[in-house]
Design a protein around this motif. Structure first.
Motif, PDB file in Angstrom:
ATOM      1  N   ALA A  94       0.841  -1.209   0.000  1.00  0.00           N
ATOM      2  CA  ALA A  94       0.000   0.000   0.000  1.00  0.00           C
ATOM      3  C   ALA A  94       0.874   1.256   0.000  1.00  0.00           C
ATOM      4  O   ALA A  94       0.581   2.235  -0.695  1.00  0.00           O
ATOM      5  N   ILE A  95       1.961   1.235   0.760  1.00  0.00           N
ATOM      6  CA  ILE A  95       2.835   2.406   0.830  1.00  0.00           C
ATOM      7  C   ILE A  95       3.530   2.646  -0.498  1.00  0.00           C
ATOM      8  O   ILE A  95       3.561   3.772  -1.008  1.00  0.00           O
ATOM      9  N   VAL A  96       4.071   1.580  -1.066  1.00  0.00           N
ATOM     10  CA  VAL A  96       4.788   1.726  -2.344  1.00  0.00           C
ATOM     11  C   VAL A  96       3.814   2.188  -3.443  1.00  0.00           C
ATOM     12  O   VAL A  96       4.154   3.033  -4.274  1.00  0.00           O
ATOM     13  N   GLU A  97       2.586   1.684  -3.406  1.00  0.00           N
ATOM     14  CA  GLU A  97       1.618   2.091  -4.434  1.00  0.00           C
ATOM     15  C   GLU A  97       1.181   3.553  -4.280  1.00  0.00           C
ATOM     16  O   GLU A  97       0.836   4.201  -5.246  1.00  0.00           O
ATOM     17  N   PHE A  98       1.223   4.059  -3.053  1.00  0.00           N
ATOM     18  CA  PHE A  98       0.831   5.456  -2.797  1.00  0.00           C
ATOM     19  C   PHE A  98       1.969   6.411  -3.161  1.00  0.00           C
ATOM     20  O   PHE A  98       1.764   7.596  -3.421  1.00  0.00           O
ATOM     21  N   ALA A  99       3.198   5.889  -3.167  1.00  0.00           N
ATOM     22  CA  ALA A  99       4.405   6.717  -3.324  1.00  0.00           C
ATOM     23  C   ALA A  99       4.703   6.996  -4.792  1.00  0.00           C
ATOM     24  O   ALA A  99       4.172   6.325  -5.681  1.00  0.00           O
ATOM     25  N   PRO A 100       5.586   7.972  -5.069  1.00  0.00           N
ATOM     26  CA  PRO A 100       6.021   8.219  -6.447  1.00  0.00           C
ATOM     27  C   PRO A 100       6.549   6.931  -7.097  1.00  0.00           C
ATOM     28  O   PRO A 100       7.147   6.084  -6.415  1.00  0.00           O
ATOM     29  N   VAL A 259       9.230   5.469   7.899  1.00  0.00           N
ATOM     30  CA  VAL A 259       9.142   4.947   6.532  1.00  0.00           C
ATOM     31  C   VAL A 259      10.332   5.456   5.722  1.00  0.00           C
ATOM     32  O   VAL A 259      10.561   6.661   5.646  1.00  0.00           O
ATOM     33  N   THR A 260      11.106   4.548   5.131  1.00  0.00           N
ATOM     34  CA  THR A 260      12.185   4.946   4.238  1.00  0.00           C
ATOM     35  C   THR A 260      11.906   4.314   2.875  1.00  0.00           C
ATOM     36  O   THR A 260      12.026   3.094   2.715  1.00  0.00           O
TER      37      THR A 260
END
Ligand SMILES: Cc1ncc(COP(=O)(O)O)c(C=O)c1O
Length: 382
Positions: A94-100, A259-260
């Motif tokens: 979910a985080i990677v999909e929300f990120a650039p 989060v990194t």
């Protein structure tokens, strides 16, 4: 008999008798939070424009967050990263999909400082170079590595001066880099310094200079991510490519998470043992992350941040710094008396290292009536 939380709290005594005296506290004992408001033990409610220090992005004790975290707590509170865990997989995804789009992998820890530690370490590891360039006015956290790139003496005074080979450049000017530089790190909006906001030319200039010498660009989005500026990330807001983006604060709606996010090219060079932490990405933290992402999406909070900015700018005649729901109201004189007077009238706001700047970092689902109330209360203060 089943023990209750109130019974466990009992008569706790004076916090100063037990907690190390590292904080200058407000004269408030907050016991409850509901949406954009918090309540003190004596029953007073406050609009939380301070957002529990830019943390309560989805509001306090959001019912969906509470339900999902409780569900996970009943199943499994913790197991380490040595095993696979579906809730962790879903949270990372979910985080990677929300990120650039270029940020293809994530390392999860427990705070903003830790997220920055990981970023600095990865940058040195990836480039094989020692030096980091940071900016005057920066704040990146209070662990030794993060402190090494934090500018103000106020925060640095116990750190070793030589720790970490850092050079500080003037804010807003693109420094000329040499071949020893591993990374440039900056907050796109220097919140603590008084909401000093990067320009597009500054950020794109930094990107070009990093590319020229093979340095990485690290954006510290501890405060600016998750829609707060009116775009998913500040990197999206300015359309600038970062090699590493860090965050924390509101990432998991109040559950401690660092989060990194790492660019594909950097991620490919990372192998087992290069970084680690016990608690990062634990099941409960992962459930909190997932619940927060869901609420941001379902309530359209990214767009709402932009609407908050529009309405705040319309309501205040003076200079307003920042973007979205990370704003600084600039006054001609020190804001501390105004912040105290607002507090007496049921409105929590923040100061900053610039005494003339009042910081607003509210939940993104703040009711618009809170903007009218803040504006009229400020007018009544003169
Ligand atoms: C921009 C920025 N970076 C890093 C940090 C450090 O985060 P933490 O307090 O979670 O370690 C903060 C905290 O206020 C911050 O505002």
């Amino acid at each position: 008999m089943t023990i209750t939380l109130d019974e466990l709290i009992g008569q706790p005594g004076n916090e100063a008798d037990w907690q190390l005296a590292t904080y200058a506290k407000l004269p408030l004992d907050i016991v409850r939070g509901e949406g954009s408001r918090v309540q003190t033990a004596d029953g007073r409610w406050f609009w939380d424009w301070y957002g529990g220090h830019a943390v309560a992005l989805i509001g306090h004790s959001h019912p969906t967050w509470r339900r999902i975290v409780a569900e996970q707590a009943e199943r499994l509170v913790f197991y380490s990263n040595v095993v696979y865990c579906p809730v962790r997989t879903a949270a990372c995804r979910a985080i990677v999909e929300f990120a650039p789009a270029n940020l293809s992998r994530v390392f999860l820890s427990n705070s903003g400082a830790e997220a920055n530690e990981a970023a600095l370490k990865l940058a040195r590891h990836h480039t094989g170079k020692p030096e980091i360039v940071a900016f005057e006015g920066s704040f990146h956290g209070r662990t030794l590595g993060a402190l090494a790139v934090t500018h103000s003496e106020k925060y640095r005074r116990y750190a070793l001066p030589e720790y970490g080979h850092t050079r500080f450049a003037p804010w807003g000017e693109v420094p000329s880099l040499d071949e020893n530089v591993a990374a440039v790190i900056l907050e796109p909006v220097q919140s603590m310094a008084g909401m000093r906001t990067a320009t597009s030319a500054f950020l794109h200039g930094l990107r070009a200079e990093c590319d020229r010498v093979g340095a990485l660009l690290i954006l510290d989005e501890v405060q600016t991510a998750w829609g707060r500026l009116g775009k998913n990330f500040a990197a999206d807001f300015w359309n600038v490519r970062a090699d590493i983006v860090t965050s924390a604060k509101s990432a998991a709606g109040g559950f401690p998470v660092g989060v990194t996010l790492v660019d594909d090219g950097v991620a490919r060079g990372v192998k087992s043992g290069d970084q680690g932490t016990t608690f990062g990405a634990g099941p409960l933290a992962s459930a909190a992350l997932l619940a927060t992402q869901y609420v941001i999406r379902e309530e359209g909070l990214v767009a709402r941040a932009a609407e908050i900015e529009r309405r705040v700018r319309a309501a205040f005649p003076g200079e307003v710094r920042g973007h979205g729901a990370l704003l600084g109201l600039v006054f001609p004189d020190a804001v501390a008396p105004r912040v105290a007077a607002l507090r007496d009238r049921g409105i929590l706001t923040g100061g900053s290292d610039d005494p003339r700047v009042m910081r607003l970092m509210p939940p993104l689902n703040l009711p618009f009536e809170a903007i009218d109330e803040l504006a009229s209360t400020l007018r009544s203060l003169g």
